[in-house]
Scaffold this motif. Sequence first.
Motif, PDB file in Angstrom:
ATOM      1  N   LEU A 254       0.826  -1.202   0.000  1.00 53.83           N
ATOM      2  CA  LEU A 254       0.000   0.000   0.000  1.00 53.83           C
ATOM      3  C   LEU A 254       0.864   1.257   0.000  1.00 53.83           C
ATOM      4  O   LEU A 254       0.553   2.233  -0.695  1.00 53.83           O
ATOM      5  N   ALA A 255       1.948   1.245   0.761  1.00 55.57           N
ATOM      6  CA  ALA A 255       2.821   2.419   0.831  1.00 55.57           C
ATOM      7  C   ALA A 255       3.356   2.778  -0.551  1.00 55.57           C
ATOM      8  O   ALA A 255       3.386   3.959  -0.931  1.00 55.57           O
ATOM      9  N   PHE A 256       3.754   1.778  -1.307  1.00 56.10           N
ATOM     10  CA  PHE A 256       4.289   2.045  -2.647  1.00 56.10           C
ATOM     11  C   PHE A 256       3.180   2.481  -3.607  1.00 56.10           C
ATOM     12  O   PHE A 256       3.383   3.374  -4.432  1.00 56.10           O
ATOM     13  N   ASP A 257       2.003   1.870  -3.483  1.00 52.72           N
ATOM     14  CA  ASP A 257       0.882   2.270  -4.340  1.00 52.72           C
ATOM     15  C   ASP A 257       0.499   3.727  -4.080  1.00 52.72           C
ATOM     16  O   ASP A 257       0.249   4.495  -5.028  1.00 52.72           O
ATOM     17  N   LEU A 258       0.450   4.109  -2.818  1.00 54.31           N
ATOM     18  CA  LEU A 258       0.092   5.480  -2.471  1.00 54.31           C
ATOM     19  C   LEU A 258       1.148   6.469  -2.963  1.00 54.31           C
ATOM     20  O   LEU A 258       0.813   7.548  -3.469  1.00 54.31           O
ATOM     21  N   ALA A 259       2.422   6.109  -2.817  1.00 56.02           N
ATOM     22  CA  ALA A 259       3.501   7.000  -3.254  1.00 56.02           C
ATOM     23  C   ALA A 259       3.447   7.203  -4.766  1.00 56.02           C
ATOM     24  O   ALA A 259       3.609   8.323  -5.259  1.00 56.02           O
ATOM     25  N   ARG A 260       3.210   6.112  -5.487  1.00 53.15           N
ATOM     26  CA  ARG A 260       3.133   6.227  -6.952  1.00 53.15           C
ATOM     27  C   ARG A 260       1.938   7.085  -7.359  1.00 53.15           C
ATOM     28  O   ARG A 260       2.034   7.901  -8.294  1.00 53.15           O
ATOM     29  N   ALA A 261       0.798   6.913  -6.697  1.00 52.14           N
ATOM     30  CA  ALA A 261      -0.392   7.692  -7.031  1.00 52.14           C
ATOM     31  C   ALA A 261      -0.169   9.176  -6.756  1.00 52.14           C
ATOM     32  O   ALA A 261      -0.574  10.040  -7.548  1.00 52.14           O
ATOM     33  N   LYS A 262       0.488   9.488  -5.661  1.00 54.53           N
ATOM     34  CA  LYS A 262       0.778  10.885  -5.338  1.00 54.53           C
ATOM     35  C   LYS A 262       1.710  11.494  -6.380  1.00 54.53           C
ATOM     36  O   LYS A 262       1.492  12.616  -6.850  1.00 54.53           O
ATOM     37  N   MET A 263       2.735  10.748  -6.738  1.00 52.11           N
ATOM     38  CA  MET A 263       3.689  11.266  -7.723  1.00 52.11           C
ATOM     39  C   MET A 263       3.027  11.472  -9.081  1.00 52.11           C
ATOM     40  O   MET A 263       3.313  12.444  -9.783  1.00 52.11           O
ATOM     41  N   ALA A 264       2.106  10.591  -9.444  1.00 50.97           N
ATOM     42  CA  ALA A 264       1.401  10.733 -10.716  1.00 50.97           C
ATOM     43  C   ALA A 264       0.527  11.989 -10.712  1.00 50.97           C
ATOM     44  O   ALA A 264       0.466  12.720 -11.703  1.00 50.97           O
ATOM     45  N   THR A 265      -0.135  12.243  -9.584  1.00 49.73           N
ATOM     46  CA  THR A 265      -0.974  13.439  -9.479  1.00 49.73           C
ATOM     47  C   THR A 265      -0.117  14.697  -9.505  1.00 49.73           C
ATOM     48  O   THR A 265      -0.447  15.676 -10.201  1.00 49.73           O
ATOM     49  N   TRP A 266       0.958  14.709  -8.750  1.00 50.82           N
ATOM     50  CA  TRP A 266       1.851  15.881  -8.748  1.00 50.82           C
ATOM     51  C   TRP A 266       2.363  16.167 -10.161  1.00 50.82           C
ATOM     52  O   TRP A 266       2.433  17.321 -10.577  1.00 50.82           O
ATOM     53  N   SER A 267       2.743  15.104 -10.871  1.00 50.61           N
ATOM     54  CA  SER A 267       3.262  15.274 -12.222  1.00 50.61           C
ATOM     55  C   SER A 267       2.196  15.822 -13.165  1.00 50.61           C
ATOM     56  O   SER A 267       2.463  16.721 -13.982  1.00 50.61           O
ATOM     57  N   ALA A 268       0.975  15.314 -13.046  1.00 51.00           N
ATOM     58  CA  ALA A 268      -0.110  15.764 -13.920  1.00 51.00           C
ATOM     59  C   ALA A 268      -0.439  17.241 -13.699  1.00 51.00           C
ATOM     60  O   ALA A 268      -0.873  17.936 -14.623  1.00 51.00           O
ATOM     61  N   TRP A 269      -0.232  17.741 -12.503  1.00 46.45           N
ATOM     62  CA  TRP A 269      -0.552  19.124 -12.157  1.00 46.45           C
ATOM     63  C   TRP A 269       0.699  19.993 -12.018  1.00 46.45           C
ATOM     64  O   TRP A 269       0.648  21.073 -11.427  1.00 46.45           O
ATOM     65  N   GLU A 270       1.801  19.521 -12.579  1.00 48.54           N
ATOM     66  CA  GLU A 270       3.065  20.244 -12.427  1.00 48.54           C
ATOM     67  C   GLU A 270       2.974  21.687 -12.934  1.00 48.54           C
ATOM     68  O   GLU A 270       3.464  22.616 -12.279  1.00 48.54           O
TER      69      GLU A 270
END
Length: 286
Positions: A254-270
């Motif tokens: 779960l920790a890795f899934d959450l980290a990847r999801a956060k990074m994907a959102t940050w990247s999309a809204w960069e």
Amino acid sequence: MTTAGTTTSRVWFITGASRGLGRAFAEAALAAGDRVAAAARTGSALEELAAAHPGRVLPLPLDVTDRGAVHEAVDAAVAHFGRLDIVVNNAGTLSMGMIEEFTETEARTQLEVNFFGALWVSQAALPHLRAQRGGHLVQVSSIGGLAGFPLSGMYAASKFALEGMSEALAMEAAEFGVRVSILQPGGHWTDLYSAMANTTPIEAYAPLRAQLQAQWAEGSVDSEPALAAEALLTLVDAEEPPLRLLLGNMVYDLAFDLARAKMATWSAWEQTSRAAERAVPAPGSA
């Protein structure tokens, strides 16, 4: 127990030591040849532990929400054993309910134990650890320290607060040779759920409650607390212990899934994120 080139038994201060993870932590420390100041609200189970290990357990009835009592208990442990080596903030409670349902008293009660209790113990232990120029403070967080979920949002708030405080504390305490680690356990068979408090339901959330209960109806396969205790011993024996340690397959994934999801959102809204900052001179400057 051999540690840092010595064979001197270490002294632990463990809150919530009468049952669950705390009891497993205490028993593991004692099995390793160490001594334990065991603190908990109820003293009967602690007396049993002390009787089983004469001279090596100091039972301390303690409500961690009482800051003065916490300082007295920590000082008593140091006076009894002569030092502190490992402090484990394990005491915790779980209040279940939708965020809108919490009364002020219920919300504050959740944070009083899980956050403020750990804060008071940390503050009480640090003068002793600083004076020794060493020691290890272990904060027991949770999967709730990784993310908030329906019905456990206030619990997550208490663990997020604990983790944020502990990150800062780790950097401050490092100046004195004191280490801080955050444990993030997944599911273990404790009485956390059987002893939990519940809010008064608001009818509008009934469909969501029913959906969650259907998901939980499949049951849970959790782990023995002794496995978490083994991991804790590995942590405190390490020459370079980590700031965070995940305990369990589910929480690890779960920790890795959450980290990847956060990074994907940050990247999309960069683009929007970067556009929100542009350095300018201070207002009113020439």
